[in-house]
Design a protein around this motif. Structure first.
Motif, mmCIF file in Angstrom:
data_model
loop_
_atom_site.group_PDB
_atom_site.id
_atom_site.type_symbol
_atom_site.label_atom_id
_atom_site.label_comp_id
_atom_site.label_asym_id
_atom_site.label_seq_id
_atom_site.Cartn_x
_atom_site.Cartn_y
_atom_site.Cartn_z
ATOM 1 N N THR A 17 0.596 -1.280 -0.012
ATOM 2 C CA THR A 17 -0.070 0.070 0.029
ATOM 3 C C THR A 17 0.781 1.246 -0.057
ATOM 4 O O THR A 17 0.521 2.354 0.130
ATOM 5 N N LYS A 31 -5.045 5.133 -0.836
ATOM 6 C CA LYS A 31 -4.393 3.927 -0.161
ATOM 7 C C LYS A 31 -4.647 2.920 -1.191
ATOM 8 O O LYS A 31 -3.769 1.794 -1.630
ATOM 9 N N HIS A 32 -5.917 2.362 -0.948
ATOM 10 C CA HIS A 32 -6.525 1.245 -1.698
ATOM 11 C C HIS A 32 -6.355 1.154 -3.077
ATOM 12 O O HIS A 32 -5.969 0.262 -3.818
ATOM 13 N N ARG A 62 -7.977 11.716 6.543
ATOM 14 C CA ARG A 62 -8.308 10.393 7.604
ATOM 15 C C ARG A 62 -9.871 10.502 8.052
ATOM 16 O O ARG A 62 -10.219 9.628 8.782
ATOM 17 N N ASP A 96 -5.311 -3.112 7.505
ATOM 18 C CA ASP A 96 -5.066 -1.478 7.159
ATOM 19 C C ASP A 96 -5.056 -1.101 5.750
ATOM 20 O O ASP A 96 -4.781 -0.036 5.662
ATOM 21 N N ASP A 152 -3.508 -7.132 4.273
ATOM 22 C CA ASP A 152 -3.472 -6.281 5.326
ATOM 23 C C ASP A 152 -4.526 -5.563 5.861
ATOM 24 O O ASP A 152 -5.492 -5.043 5.310
ATOM 25 N N GLY A 171 -7.794 6.689 2.632
ATOM 26 C CA GLY A 171 -7.934 5.281 2.624
ATOM 27 C C GLY A 171 -8.294 4.823 1.182
ATOM 28 O O GLY A 171 -7.876 3.935 0.792
ATOM 29 N N THR A 196 -3.834 5.312 8.251
ATOM 30 C CA THR A 196 -3.437 5.406 9.738
ATOM 31 C C THR A 196 -2.728 6.605 9.951
ATOM 32 O O THR A 196 -2.313 7.451 9.233
ATOM 33 N N GLU A 200 0.789 7.594 8.482
ATOM 34 C CA GLU A 200 0.858 7.896 7.060
ATOM 35 C C GLU A 200 0.392 9.080 6.685
ATOM 36 O O GLU A 200 -0.274 9.622 7.445
ATOM 37 N N ASN A 240 -7.053 -0.576 3.653
ATOM 38 C CA ASN A 240 -8.223 0.539 3.129
ATOM 39 C C ASN A 240 -8.214 1.432 4.169
ATOM 40 O O ASN A 240 -9.154 2.432 4.134
ATOM 41 N N ARG A 241 -7.568 1.626 4.987
ATOM 42 C CA ARG A 241 -7.397 2.913 5.960
ATOM 43 C C ARG A 241 -6.058 3.685 6.050
ATOM 44 O O ARG A 241 -5.011 2.932 5.829
#
Length: 208
Positions: A10, A82-83, A67, A111, A109, A79, A116, A119, A113-114
Protein backbone atom coordinates in the motif's frame (compact mmCIF):
# COMPACT_ATOMS: atom_id res chain seq x y z
CA UNK A 1 -14.57 -2.60 -0.56
CA UNK A 2 -15.04 -5.29 -3.14
CA UNK A 3 -13.21 -8.59 -2.92
CA UNK A 4 -12.37 -9.21 -6.55
CA UNK A 5 -8.93 -7.68 -6.62
CA UNK A 6 -5.60 -9.00 -5.36
CA UNK A 7 -4.15 -6.95 -2.52
CA UNK A 8 -0.58 -5.74 -2.60
CA UNK A 9 1.72 -3.18 -1.01
CA UNK A 10 0.00 0.00 0.00
CA UNK A 11 2.93 2.36 -0.39
CA UNK A 12 5.35 4.09 1.96
CA UNK A 13 4.52 4.90 5.53
CA UNK A 14 6.73 6.76 7.95
CA UNK A 15 6.74 9.04 10.98
CA UNK A 16 3.86 11.46 11.08
CA UNK A 17 4.71 14.95 9.82
CA UNK A 18 2.79 18.20 10.08
CA UNK A 19 -0.21 17.93 7.79
CA UNK A 20 0.04 19.99 4.63
CA UNK A 21 -2.58 20.35 1.92
CA UNK A 22 -2.18 17.97 -0.99
CA UNK A 23 -1.33 19.63 -4.26
CA UNK A 24 -4.38 20.05 -6.48
CA UNK A 25 -4.68 17.41 -9.14
CA UNK A 26 -3.48 18.62 -12.51
CA UNK A 27 -6.08 18.38 -15.28
CA UNK A 28 -5.33 15.50 -17.59
CA UNK A 29 -4.46 16.09 -21.20
CA UNK A 30 -7.29 15.57 -23.63
CA UNK A 31 -8.26 11.92 -23.85
CA UNK A 32 -9.70 12.31 -27.32
CA UNK A 33 -8.47 9.58 -29.61
CA UNK A 34 -7.08 9.76 -33.09
CA UNK A 35 -9.02 7.38 -35.37
CA UNK A 36 -5.85 5.34 -35.88
CA UNK A 37 -4.74 5.33 -32.22
CA UNK A 38 -6.10 1.86 -31.56
CA UNK A 39 -7.81 0.02 -28.74
CA UNK A 40 -4.84 0.02 -26.37
CA UNK A 41 -4.54 3.82 -26.54
CA UNK A 42 -8.28 4.26 -25.99
CA UNK A 43 -8.34 1.94 -22.96
CA UNK A 44 -5.35 3.61 -21.33
CA UNK A 45 -6.82 7.03 -22.05
CA UNK A 46 -10.05 6.05 -20.30
CA UNK A 47 -8.15 4.81 -17.25
CA UNK A 48 -6.02 7.99 -17.14
CA UNK A 49 -9.11 10.17 -17.40
CA UNK A 50 -10.82 8.36 -14.54
CA UNK A 51 -7.71 8.64 -12.37
CA UNK A 52 -7.73 12.40 -12.94
CA UNK A 53 -11.38 12.61 -11.92
CA UNK A 54 -10.58 10.67 -8.75
CA UNK A 55 -7.62 12.90 -7.87
CA UNK A 56 -9.78 16.02 -7.96
CA UNK A 57 -11.61 14.63 -4.92
CA UNK A 58 -8.46 14.79 -2.77
CA UNK A 59 -7.09 18.13 -4.00
CA UNK A 60 -6.25 20.59 -1.23
CA UNK A 61 -6.80 18.21 1.71
CA UNK A 62 -4.80 18.04 4.91
CA UNK A 63 -3.80 14.69 6.39
CA UNK A 64 -6.43 15.16 9.09
CA UNK A 65 -9.14 15.68 6.49
CA UNK A 66 -7.89 12.69 4.47
CA UNK A 67 -8.30 10.48 7.55
CA UNK A 68 -11.71 11.88 8.51
CA UNK A 69 -14.97 9.94 8.14
CA UNK A 70 -17.63 12.26 6.78
CA UNK A 71 -20.46 9.76 6.26
CA UNK A 72 -21.82 6.70 8.08
CA UNK A 73 -19.41 4.65 5.98
CA UNK A 74 -15.89 3.90 7.21
CA UNK A 75 -14.53 5.11 3.87
CA UNK A 76 -12.08 8.03 3.97
CA UNK A 77 -10.38 9.86 1.13
CA UNK A 78 -6.89 8.90 2.28
CA UNK A 79 -7.98 5.28 2.60
CA UNK A 80 -9.36 5.31 -0.94
CA UNK A 81 -6.09 6.70 -2.36
CA UNK A 82 -4.20 4.00 -0.46
CA UNK A 83 -6.55 1.26 -1.66
CA UNK A 84 -6.37 2.27 -5.33
CA UNK A 85 -2.58 2.51 -5.24
CA UNK A 86 -2.46 -1.05 -3.91
CA UNK A 87 -5.10 -2.22 -6.38
CA UNK A 88 -3.09 -1.04 -9.38
CA UNK A 89 0.10 -2.63 -8.05
CA UNK A 90 -1.60 -5.93 -7.27
CA UNK A 91 -3.15 -6.21 -10.74
CA UNK A 92 0.22 -5.34 -12.24
CA UNK A 93 1.65 -8.36 -10.41
CA UNK A 94 -1.04 -10.51 -12.04
CA UNK A 95 -0.10 -9.23 -15.48
CA UNK A 96 3.63 -9.73 -15.02
CA UNK A 97 3.27 -13.11 -13.30
CA UNK A 98 4.74 -12.13 -9.91
CA UNK A 99 1.51 -12.43 -7.91
CA UNK A 100 1.34 -15.13 -5.25
CA UNK A 101 -0.76 -18.06 -6.52
CA UNK A 102 -2.74 -18.23 -3.27
CA UNK A 103 -3.53 -15.65 -0.60
CA UNK A 104 -5.08 -16.43 2.79
CA UNK A 105 -6.91 -14.11 5.18
CA UNK A 106 -3.76 -13.76 7.28
CA UNK A 107 -1.88 -12.41 4.24
CA UNK A 108 -4.23 -9.45 3.82
CA UNK A 109 -3.31 -6.06 5.29
CA UNK A 110 -5.92 -5.17 7.95
CA UNK A 111 -5.14 -1.48 7.33
CA UNK A 112 -5.25 -1.78 3.55
CA UNK A 113 -8.26 0.49 3.28
CA UNK A 114 -7.38 2.91 6.09
CA UNK A 115 -4.97 5.84 6.25
CA UNK A 116 -3.35 5.31 9.64
CA UNK A 117 -1.91 7.96 11.95
CA UNK A 118 1.65 7.25 10.80
CA UNK A 119 0.84 7.77 7.11
CA UNK A 120 0.50 10.89 4.99
CA UNK A 121 -1.73 11.73 2.06
CA UNK A 122 1.31 12.92 0.11
CA UNK A 123 2.93 9.52 0.59
CA UNK A 124 -0.14 7.70 -0.65
CA UNK A 125 -0.45 10.03 -3.64
CA UNK A 126 3.18 9.31 -4.56
CA UNK A 127 2.41 5.59 -4.34
CA UNK A 128 -0.74 6.05 -6.43
CA UNK A 129 1.14 7.85 -9.23
CA UNK A 130 4.02 5.35 -9.17
CA UNK A 131 1.60 2.43 -9.39
CA UNK A 132 -0.31 4.08 -12.24
CA UNK A 133 2.89 4.69 -14.21
CA UNK A 134 4.07 1.11 -13.73
CA UNK A 135 0.69 -0.38 -14.63
CA UNK A 136 0.30 1.72 -17.77
CA UNK A 137 3.85 0.96 -18.88
CA UNK A 138 3.17 -2.77 -18.55
CA UNK A 139 -0.01 -2.47 -20.62
CA UNK A 140 1.74 -0.42 -23.32
CA UNK A 141 4.53 -3.00 -23.53
CA UNK A 142 2.19 -6.01 -23.46
CA UNK A 143 2.43 -7.70 -26.88
CA UNK A 144 -1.00 -9.32 -26.70
CA UNK A 145 -4.03 -7.97 -24.83
CA UNK A 146 -5.68 -11.36 -25.38
CA UNK A 147 -2.96 -13.13 -23.35
CA UNK A 148 -4.52 -15.20 -20.57
CA UNK A 149 -3.46 -14.72 -16.95
CA UNK A 150 -4.55 -16.79 -13.95
CA UNK A 151 -5.81 -14.85 -10.95
CA UNK A 152 -4.54 -15.64 -7.46
CA UNK A 153 -6.76 -17.83 -5.35
CA UNK A 154 -8.42 -16.01 -2.44
CA UNK A 155 -10.70 -17.27 0.35
CA UNK A 156 -13.68 -15.89 -1.62
CA UNK A 157 -12.57 -17.32 -4.99
CA UNK A 158 -14.79 -19.88 -6.77
CA UNK A 159 -13.64 -23.51 -6.81
CA UNK A 160 -12.32 -23.33 -10.35
CA UNK A 161 -9.32 -21.11 -11.24
CA UNK A 162 -10.20 -17.73 -12.72
CA UNK A 163 -8.47 -16.93 -16.00
CA UNK A 164 -8.75 -13.46 -17.54
CA UNK A 165 -7.15 -11.72 -20.47
CA UNK A 166 -4.86 -8.73 -19.96
CA UNK A 167 -7.62 -6.65 -21.55
CA UNK A 168 -10.06 -7.89 -18.90
CA UNK A 169 -7.61 -6.87 -16.16
CA UNK A 170 -7.29 -3.37 -17.65
CA UNK A 171 -11.07 -3.00 -17.84
CA UNK A 172 -11.38 -4.21 -14.25
CA UNK A 173 -8.87 -1.62 -13.05
CA UNK A 174 -10.87 1.05 -14.88
CA UNK A 175 -14.05 -0.16 -13.18
CA UNK A 176 -12.38 -0.19 -9.76
CA UNK A 177 -11.18 3.41 -10.11
CA UNK A 178 -14.57 4.57 -11.40
CA UNK A 179 -16.36 2.69 -8.62
CA UNK A 180 -14.30 4.31 -5.87
CA UNK A 181 -14.37 7.72 -7.56
CA UNK A 182 -18.09 7.75 -6.87
CA UNK A 183 -17.42 6.94 -3.23
CA UNK A 184 -14.81 9.69 -3.06
CA UNK A 185 -17.19 12.27 -4.52
CA UNK A 186 -19.70 11.64 -1.74
CA UNK A 187 -17.09 11.57 1.03
CA UNK A 188 -15.52 14.85 -0.16
CA UNK A 189 -18.82 16.67 -0.59
CA UNK A 190 -19.93 15.60 2.89
CA UNK A 191 -16.54 16.64 4.28
CA UNK A 192 -16.42 20.27 3.12
CA UNK A 193 -18.96 20.72 0.34
CA UNK A 194 -16.38 20.62 -2.45
CA UNK A 195 -17.77 19.46 -5.78
CA UNK A 196 -15.51 17.41 -8.03
CA UNK A 197 -17.49 18.51 -11.08
CA UNK A 198 -17.07 22.19 -10.18
CA UNK A 199 -13.33 21.75 -9.59
CA UNK A 200 -12.93 20.07 -12.97
CA UNK A 201 -14.95 22.80 -14.70
CA UNK A 202 -12.83 25.54 -13.12
CA UNK A 203 -9.64 23.78 -14.16
CA UNK A 204 -10.93 23.41 -17.72
CA UNK A 205 -11.63 27.14 -17.81
CA UNK A 206 -8.18 28.02 -16.56
CA UNK A 207 -9.02 28.28 -12.88
CA UNK A 208 -11.55 31.09 -13.16
Amino acid sequence: MEHTEPTGSTGPAGPAEPAEPAEPAEPAESTGSHPQAGERHDLLAMVADQRTNFLYTVAGLTDEQARARSTVSELTLGGLVKHLAATQLSWLSVIDGTAAPEVDWADLDPDGNRMTEGETLAGHLDAFHAAADAFDRAVREEPDLDRAVTLPRYPWSPPQPLVWTVRHVLLHVFREIAHHSGHADIVREALDGASTTEQMAKAAMGGE
